[in-house]
Design an enzyme around this catalytic site. Structure first.
Site, PDB file in Angstrom:
ATOM      1  N   ASP A   1      29.800  17.474 106.070  1.00  0.00           N
ATOM      2  CA  ASP A   1      28.720  18.419 105.775  1.00  0.00           C
ATOM      3  C   ASP A   1      27.861  18.645 107.012  1.00  0.00           C
ATOM      4  O   ASP A   1      27.597  17.700 107.775  1.00  0.00           O
ATOM      5  CB  ASP A   1      27.866  17.871 104.625  1.00  0.00           C
ATOM      6  CG  ASP A   1      27.060  18.960 103.932  1.00  0.00           C
ATOM      7  OD1 ASP A   1      27.257  20.146 104.244  1.00  0.00           O
ATOM      8  OD2 ASP A   1      26.227  18.610 103.072  1.00  0.00           O
TER       9      ASP A   1
ATOM     10  N   HIS B   1      32.200  25.063 112.452  1.00  0.00           N
ATOM     11  CA  HIS B   1      33.435  24.602 111.816  1.00  0.00           C
ATOM     12  C   HIS B   1      34.483  24.198 112.863  1.00  0.00           C
ATOM     13  O   HIS B   1      35.207  23.226 112.668  1.00  0.00           O
ATOM     14  CB  HIS B   1      34.000  25.703 110.912  1.00  0.00           C
ATOM     15  CG  HIS B   1      33.124  26.027 109.738  1.00  0.00           C
ATOM     16  ND1 HIS B   1      32.588  25.052 108.930  1.00  0.00           N
ATOM     17  CD2 HIS B   1      32.698  27.223 109.241  1.00  0.00           C
ATOM     18  CE1 HIS B   1      31.861  25.628 107.975  1.00  0.00           C
ATOM     19  NE2 HIS B   1      31.906  26.937 108.151  1.00  0.00           N
TER      20      HIS B   1
ATOM     21  N   LEU C   1      47.589   5.476 110.403  1.00  0.00           N
ATOM     22  CA  LEU C   1      46.524   5.914 109.504  1.00  0.00           C
ATOM     23  C   LEU C   1      47.054   6.851 108.428  1.00  0.00           C
ATOM     24  O   LEU C   1      47.814   7.774 108.703  1.00  0.00           O
ATOM     25  CB  LEU C   1      45.433   6.635 110.304  1.00  0.00           C
ATOM     26  CG  LEU C   1      44.254   7.191 109.487  1.00  0.00           C
ATOM     27  CD1 LEU C   1      43.384   6.061 108.967  1.00  0.00           C
ATOM     28  CD2 LEU C   1      43.435   8.163 110.332  1.00  0.00           C
TER      29      LEU C   1
END
Length: 241
Positions: free
Chosen positions: A21, A38, A132
């Site tokens: 956010d 973004h 990961l």
């Protein structure tokens, strides 16, 4: 697992979920368009994936685009979709280099065919990787996820594949988008907001929540360590209140 970080031994959460956010506010502070935020936020995701793995985190799940994000201005949505297309395309090379497995959760039918094809290819190519476990939530909403899960379960009950008395929490979990993942130990939300915004409502039932005023493009390894330190300061009790 435990790991020494900055001179202290910390328990590393196995699974961290993050609400990304603050990209738009970060850009506005710099008098730049929201889409610039973004783009910078996507770069932060790349770095945090590397940092998370180096710290010992096994699973990282990020909220990239929600079912509610379609309500944003059309030009911003279009730019976000273009950014996601480019990110997923580049992600194939990155996952091979970093031995990272990528999954995408959410309702994919509303995504364009090109993006869905890239997702399928990326998941297939990275499935053999052992590093990961990185999960990206696209067109994801937790209520939508649970409704879709219940519809699939109801269909199996109707077809006599499942008996009503056999329905348990574990069985319901197996119908969710996250069925291959352990529940998050730690949920992080950046930018100062303190709500879940329809994010992993079932899966976060026993997670620790960490909220920070840092905007996502400014989030870094040091901030991630702060979240892990907070996690270590919590008294984890199961079966009680």
């Amino acid at each position: 697992m435990k790991k020494e970080i900055n001179g202290q031994e910390l328990t590393i959460p196995e699974h961290v979920a993050i609400i990304l956010d603050g990209n738009g506010r970060w850009a506005k502070k710099r008098m730049m368009p929201r889409n610039y935020g973004h783009v910078q936020g996507a770069k932060t995701v790349e770095q945090i994936c590397e940092d998370a793995w180096n710290l010992g985190i096994q699973y990282l799940t990020v909220y990239a685009f929600s079912t509610e994000n379609w309500k944003r201005p059309q030009d911003e949505v279009s730019a976000l979709m273009k950014l996601l297309n480019n990110y997923l395309k580049d992600c194939i090379e990155r996952t091979t280099k970093n031995n990272m497995r990528v999954r995408v959760i959410g309702e994919k039918s509303r995504l364009d065919e090109k993006l869905r094809t890239q997702i399928e290819h990326l998941e297939e190519v990275s499935a053999v990787n052992t590093g990961l476990n990185f999960t990206i939530a696209l067109n994801y909403g937790s209520r939508d996820e649970m409704v879709r899960a219940m519809n699939r379960l109801a269909k199996d009950v109707t077809e006599d594949k499942v008996k009503p008395g056999e329905i348990t929490e574990e069985l319901f979990t197996s119908y969710l988008d996250t069925r291959e993942l352990p529940d998050p130990d730690l949920m992080i939300r950046t930018s100062g907001e303190q709500r879940l915004s329809n994010w992993l409502l079932w899966q976060l039932a026993y997670s620790e929540f960490y909220f920070t005023d840092v905007l996502w493009p400014d989030f870094n390894k040091a901030e991630l360590i702060k979240a892990i330190e907070y996690y270590n300061g919590r008294e984890r009790r199961f079966g009680g209140v």
